[in-house]
Design a protein around this motif. Structure first.
Motif, PDB file in Angstrom:
ATOM      1  N   PHE A 162      74.365  19.553  43.535  1.00  0.00           N
ATOM      2  CA  PHE A 162      73.433  19.023  42.546  1.00  0.00           C
ATOM      3  C   PHE A 162      72.242  19.965  42.466  1.00  0.00           C
ATOM      4  O   PHE A 162      71.616  20.264  43.486  1.00  0.00           O
ATOM      5  CB  PHE A 162      72.984  17.614  42.951  1.00  0.00           C
ATOM      6  N   ARG A 163      71.957  20.448  41.253  1.00  0.00           N
ATOM      7  CA  ARG A 163      70.842  21.370  41.029  1.00  0.00           C
ATOM      8  C   ARG A 163      70.888  22.548  41.997  1.00  0.00           C
ATOM      9  O   ARG A 163      69.914  22.881  42.646  1.00  0.00           O
ATOM     10  CB  ARG A 163      69.515  20.644  41.100  1.00  0.00           C
ATOM     11  N   ASN A 164      72.077  23.115  42.105  1.00  0.00           N
ATOM     12  CA  ASN A 164      72.331  24.286  42.941  1.00  0.00           C
ATOM     13  C   ASN A 164      72.059  24.035  44.423  1.00  0.00           C
ATOM     14  O   ASN A 164      71.723  24.945  45.164  1.00  0.00           O
ATOM     15  CB  ASN A 164      71.528  25.490  42.440  1.00  0.00           C
ATOM     16  N   ARG A 165      72.193  22.780  44.847  1.00  0.00           N
ATOM     17  CA  ARG A 165      72.047  22.433  46.263  1.00  0.00           C
ATOM     18  C   ARG A 165      73.339  21.779  46.712  1.00  0.00           C
ATOM     19  O   ARG A 165      73.902  20.946  46.007  1.00  0.00           O
ATOM     20  CB  ARG A 165      70.879  21.460  46.465  1.00  0.00           C
ATOM     21  N   ASP A 166      73.810  22.159  47.883  1.00  0.00           N
ATOM     22  CA  ASP A 166      74.991  21.538  48.471  1.00  0.00           C
ATOM     23  C   ASP A 166      74.512  20.416  49.376  1.00  0.00           C
ATOM     24  O   ASP A 166      73.840  20.654  50.380  1.00  0.00           O
ATOM     25  CB  ASP A 166      75.799  22.567  49.274  1.00  0.00           C
ATOM     26  N   LEU A 167      74.875  19.181  49.002  1.00  0.00           N
ATOM     27  CA  LEU A 167      74.401  18.006  49.720  1.00  0.00           C
ATOM     28  C   LEU A 167      75.568  17.242  50.319  1.00  0.00           C
ATOM     29  O   LEU A 167      76.621  17.114  49.699  1.00  0.00           O
ATOM     30  CB  LEU A 167      73.632  17.076  48.770  1.00  0.00           C
ATOM     31  N   ALA A 168      75.378  16.733  51.515  1.00  0.00           N
ATOM     32  CA  ALA A 168      76.333  15.812  52.138  1.00  0.00           C
ATOM     33  C   ALA A 168      75.593  14.497  52.330  1.00  0.00           C
ATOM     34  O   ALA A 168      74.379  14.484  52.559  1.00  0.00           O
ATOM     35  CB  ALA A 168      76.825  16.350  53.479  1.00  0.00           C
ATOM     36  N   PHE A 169      76.318  13.385  52.214  1.00  0.00           N
ATOM     37  CA  PHE A 169      75.662  12.098  52.376  1.00  0.00           C
ATOM     38  C   PHE A 169      76.539  11.156  53.187  1.00  0.00           C
ATOM     39  O   PHE A 169      77.763  11.279  53.217  1.00  0.00           O
ATOM     40  CB  PHE A 169      75.332  11.460  51.019  1.00  0.00           C
ATOM     41  N   LEU A 170      75.878  10.237  53.833  1.00  0.00           N
ATOM     42  CA  LEU A 170      76.551   9.177  54.575  1.00  0.00           C
ATOM     43  C   LEU A 170      75.805   7.889  54.291  1.00  0.00           C
ATOM     44  O   LEU A 170      74.594   7.814  54.491  1.00  0.00           O
ATOM     45  CB  LEU A 170      76.537   9.461  56.087  1.00  0.00           C
ATOM     46  N   VAL A 171      76.530   6.901  53.774  1.00  0.00           N
ATOM     47  CA  VAL A 171      75.967   5.564  53.573  1.00  0.00           C
ATOM     48  C   VAL A 171      76.584   4.677  54.633  1.00  0.00           C
ATOM     49  O   VAL A 171      77.810   4.611  54.768  1.00  0.00           O
ATOM     50  CB  VAL A 171      76.290   5.005  52.169  1.00  0.00           C
ATOM     51  N   GLN A 172      75.725   4.022  55.390  1.00  0.00           N
ATOM     52  CA  GLN A 172      76.194   3.127  56.443  1.00  0.00           C
ATOM     53  C   GLN A 172      75.315   1.883  56.386  1.00  0.00           C
ATOM     54  O   GLN A 172      74.116   1.951  56.679  1.00  0.00           O
ATOM     55  CB  GLN A 172      76.088   3.806  57.804  1.00  0.00           C
ATOM     56  N   GLY A 173      75.922   0.774  55.979  1.00  0.00           N
ATOM     57  CA  GLY A 173      75.148  -0.448  55.826  1.00  0.00           C
ATOM     58  C   GLY A 173      74.080  -0.247  54.765  1.00  0.00           C
ATOM     59  O   GLY A 173      74.368   0.183  53.660  1.00  0.00           O
ATOM     60  N   GLN A 174      72.836  -0.531  55.113  1.00  0.00           N
ATOM     61  CA  GLN A 174      71.745  -0.423  54.148  1.00  0.00           C
ATOM     62  C   GLN A 174      71.060   0.943  54.182  1.00  0.00           C
ATOM     63  O   GLN A 174      70.076   1.150  53.476  1.00  0.00           O
ATOM     64  CB  GLN A 174      70.705  -1.513  54.394  1.00  0.00           C
ATOM     65  N   HIS A 175      71.583   1.884  54.955  1.00  0.00           N
ATOM     66  CA  HIS A 175      70.938   3.192  55.094  1.00  0.00           C
ATOM     67  C   HIS A 175      71.786   4.307  54.490  1.00  0.00           C
ATOM     68  O   HIS A 175      73.011   4.255  54.526  1.00  0.00           O
ATOM     69  CB  HIS A 175      70.650   3.491  56.565  1.00  0.00           C
ATOM     70  N   LYS A 176      71.099   5.307  53.980  1.00  0.00           N
ATOM     71  CA  LYS A 176      71.770   6.483  53.420  1.00  0.00           C
ATOM     72  C   LYS A 176      71.089   7.733  53.958  1.00  0.00           C
ATOM     73  O   LYS A 176      69.867   7.864  53.889  1.00  0.00           O
ATOM     74  CB  LYS A 176      71.692   6.478  51.893  1.00  0.00           C
ATOM     75  N   LEU A 177      71.890   8.623  54.504  1.00  0.00           N
ATOM     76  CA  LEU A 177      71.415   9.910  55.000  1.00  0.00           C
ATOM     77  C   LEU A 177      71.919  10.994  54.056  1.00  0.00           C
ATOM     78  O   LEU A 177      73.116  11.055  53.764  1.00  0.00           O
ATOM     79  CB  LEU A 177      71.944  10.169  56.411  1.00  0.00           C
ATOM     80  N   ILE A 178      70.999  11.825  53.580  1.00  0.00           N
ATOM     81  CA  ILE A 178      71.365  12.964  52.741  1.00  0.00           C
ATOM     82  C   ILE A 178      70.936  14.223  53.479  1.00  0.00           C
ATOM     83  O   ILE A 178      69.792  14.330  53.923  1.00  0.00           O
ATOM     84  CB  ILE A 178      70.699  12.896  51.353  1.00  0.00           C
ATOM     85  N   VAL A 179      71.874  15.165  53.607  1.00  0.00           N
ATOM     86  CA  VAL A 179      71.594  16.424  54.295  1.00  0.00           C
ATOM     87  C   VAL A 179      71.813  17.571  53.324  1.00  0.00           C
ATOM     88  O   VAL A 179      72.889  17.685  52.733  1.00  0.00           O
ATOM     89  CB  VAL A 179      72.498  16.602  55.539  1.00  0.00           C
ATOM     90  N   ASP A 180      70.791  18.398  53.166  1.00  0.00           N
ATOM     91  CA  ASP A 180      70.931  19.635  52.402  1.00  0.00           C
ATOM     92  C   ASP A 180      71.643  20.611  53.326  1.00  0.00           C
ATOM     93  O   ASP A 180      71.100  21.021  54.350  1.00  0.00           O
ATOM     94  CB  ASP A 180      69.558  20.157  51.987  1.00  0.00           C
TER      95      ASP A 180
END
Length: 165
Positions: A71-89
């Motif tokens: 997204f917008r020339n960034r490689d992102l990984a994400f993890l949604v667990q329950g009510q939390h979301k972690l996004i890592v560039d």
């Protein structure tokens, strides 16, 4: 907002009354669920969990979703667990943690290290290793790199899909 997409399933008549589930699921969960609903055994190598539809029951209690996007020339990984979301560039290794109940628009994430962020980072690492252990077959027409589309092109695509007017 790039990956939060509603899934609508219409069950055959008499199978189940309409209802709404707010459980987080992944696309990989759809095939094993449809096979189970059809009474067919899972095919070799089918990954995923069972969705709470019809007579099938999910194997995990808490919603979990993992993925990556550019997204917008960034490689992102994400993890949604329950009510939390972690996004890592993945280039800068900057991690941002969101509480989706308090911040559903993901506007005020925290980059401060925490025990929860550490736990989710470890879980994400396990899922990345699992995905790398099962690479896609060669010969698939999957672009390895691409330019992000222009804002005008994105707007036209969203208009054609009816998301904006």
């Amino acid at each position: 907002e790039m990956v939060r997409v509603p899934l609508l399933v219409r069950m055959p008549r008499g199978m189940e009354r309409p209802r709404q589930e707010d459980r987080v699921v992944q696309q990989v969960d759809i095939l094993p669920t449809l096979l189970a609903l059809s009474g067919l055994p899972p095919q070799g190598g089918v990954d995923g969990d069972l969705l709470p539809l019809g007579s099938v029951k999910p194997r995990r209690d808490e919603g979990l979703a993992f993925g990556s996007t550019r997204f917008r020339n960034r490689d992102l990984a994400f993890l949604v667990q329950g009510q939390h979301k972690l996004i890592v560039d993945m280039r800068t290794k900057v991690s941002t943690l969101y509480d989706l109940e308090e911040d559903p628009g993901e506007l005020n994430g925290s980059t401060a290290p925490s025990m929860l962020m550490d736990e989710m980072t470890v879980q994400m690492g396990r899922l990345i290793k699992k995905a790398e252990a099962h690479p896609l077959p060669s010969g698939l027409p999957i672009p390895r790199t691409r330019k992000d589309p222009s804002p005008e092109k994105i707007k036209k695509q969203l208009e054609s899909l009816g998301y904006i007017q």
